[in-house]
Design a protein around this motif. Sequence first.
Motif, short mmCIF file in Angstrom:
data_model
loop_
_atom_site.label_atom_id
_atom_site.label_comp_id
_atom_site.label_asym_id
_atom_site.label_seq_id
_atom_site.Cartn_x
_atom_site.Cartn_y
_atom_site.Cartn_z
N ARG A 306 0.72 -1.20 -0.07
CA ARG A 306 -0.05 -0.01 0.09
C ARG A 306 0.68 1.20 -0.19
O ARG A 306 0.43 2.22 -0.61
N GLY A 307 1.98 1.30 0.81
CA GLY A 307 2.77 2.42 0.75
C GLY A 307 3.47 2.78 -0.49
O GLY A 307 3.68 3.73 -1.08
N GLU A 308 3.87 1.26 -1.08
CA GLU A 308 4.66 1.51 -2.34
C GLU A 308 3.57 2.03 -3.64
O GLU A 308 3.86 2.91 -4.41
N THR A 309 2.36 1.54 -3.58
CA THR A 309 1.68 2.05 -4.64
C THR A 309 0.86 3.51 -4.11
O THR A 309 0.73 4.29 -5.43
N MET A 310 1.04 3.86 -2.97
CA MET A 310 0.87 5.49 -3.10
C MET A 310 1.76 6.23 -3.65
O MET A 310 1.50 7.51 -4.01
N GLN A 311 3.15 6.04 -3.59
CA GLN A 311 3.77 6.63 -4.24
C GLN A 311 3.93 7.00 -5.70
O GLN A 311 4.16 7.93 -6.15
N LYS A 312 2.97 5.94 -6.34
CA LYS A 312 2.65 6.15 -7.74
C LYS A 312 1.67 7.06 -7.82
O LYS A 312 1.80 7.76 -8.98
N TRP A 313 1.02 7.38 -7.03
CA TRP A 313 -0.06 8.32 -7.15
C TRP A 313 0.43 9.84 -6.57
O TRP A 313 -0.43 10.87 -6.50
N MET A 314 1.31 9.98 -5.97
CA MET A 314 2.13 11.05 -5.24
C MET A 314 1.93 12.36 -6.33
O MET A 314 1.64 13.38 -5.83
N PRO A 315 2.55 12.38 -7.44
CA PRO A 315 2.67 13.32 -8.31
C PRO A 315 1.24 14.20 -8.34
O PRO A 315 1.20 15.49 -8.27
N ALA A 316 0.19 13.19 -8.52
CA ALA A 316 -1.07 13.83 -8.62
C ALA A 316 -1.67 14.41 -7.46
O ALA A 316 -2.34 15.39 -7.24
N ALA A 317 -1.25 13.90 -6.48
CA ALA A 317 -1.86 14.26 -5.33
C ALA A 317 -0.94 15.68 -4.57
O ALA A 317 -1.73 16.49 -4.14
N MET A 318 0.11 15.53 -4.91
CA MET A 318 0.96 17.10 -4.66
C MET A 318 0.64 18.12 -5.69
O MET A 318 0.42 19.29 -5.00
N ALA A 319 -0.11 17.75 -6.78
CA ALA A 319 -0.48 18.78 -7.97
C ALA A 319 -1.91 19.32 -7.16
O ALA A 319 -2.37 20.54 -7.17
#
Length: 367
Positions: A306-319
């Motif tokens: 779950r932690g690794e998968t969240m890193q893939k969504w991080m650019p969209a989340a930070m935007a």
Amino acid sequence: MNFLRTGLRISFRGLPRSSSFTARLPRFQQRFASYQRFPGRGGGSGPSFKPYSNFGPYARVQYIWRNYQKPVLVVGAGGTTFYVFNLEEVPITHRRRFNFISPETEKSLVSDREYQSLLQQFRGKVLPREHPYTQLVAKIVERLLPSAHGLDGGDWKVHVIDDPNMVNAFVMPGGKVFVFTGIMPVAQDENGLAAVIGHEIGHNVAHHVGERLSRQFFTIAAAFLVSTLFDVSGQFGSSVTDLILTLPNGRTQETEADHIGLLMMAESCYDPRRAPELWKRMAENERKHGGAPPQFLSTHPSSGTRGETMQKWMPAAMAKYDESDCSITGHAMDEFRRLTDIGRSVRRSAPIPIFTGGSNSSDDDWF
């Protein structure tokens, strides 16, 4: 006459008797052996079919198709039409899924009796509304709800259960929030707790309860089919369908709730970069308490995954975090973490509009 009888005995001595012949067939084939017609034997007027396969499941498929072809086609066509007609997109993630239960029906399925039953179950453990934990959870829920598209108008109630051994939280359809104090040390700060609550609200945004209930029709049908074709018990058929269908779908829903919760955090000016850190702490907590079951046997992905998968969504989340102009709020959150921890009092100057149930007041969405 004696000569004729002796000749008949010799003639039929090499042929298998009926009982011994059918004994060699699979049980399903024995049952329906009398319905078979073999070409070139007996000159019968019935239809000429090839004999059933010696492989039990395939023999059963052959029998059903030969004898119930029309009902199978009708049910198959109707089921396919019903499935396609009830496909929809999940909000935010846009995943296509089958669901014929409306949000209103989903909410009505969780009755007030079940809610009161939960309160009775945790009687004496519900923290009062003025407790810092209850105030903090209510603050986070109030802040996340504007980002929970379609849910901010519900009857939201917050309950914090004093159980240090229960590392859990859940939100019932309709807005009943339950958080156990055992999750607080793992969450550590307001951002971590927002990741937990955002995930649970995410289940409600995606209406996962309705989806699970909708899929039960196909799960039950699949279990019956497995039991029939392989001639096994219904319990074994259910176990097979759970492993193949139910558990993978549960992991899909949990991952989707993580995704929705992360974006809700970012839009609500909680730092989404703190969410993967939560799952690192969760993995450490699991190791201290004997570990978690293998991922393929669980409805949840592993904490590391779950932690690794969240890193893939991080650019969209930070935007989304930057679009929400969260810099000032982010500095305030850093100051909060520096001056206090989650176990100290959290004060607010304005009253919280969300009801926070406690000892002084009259899902299966587990974290």
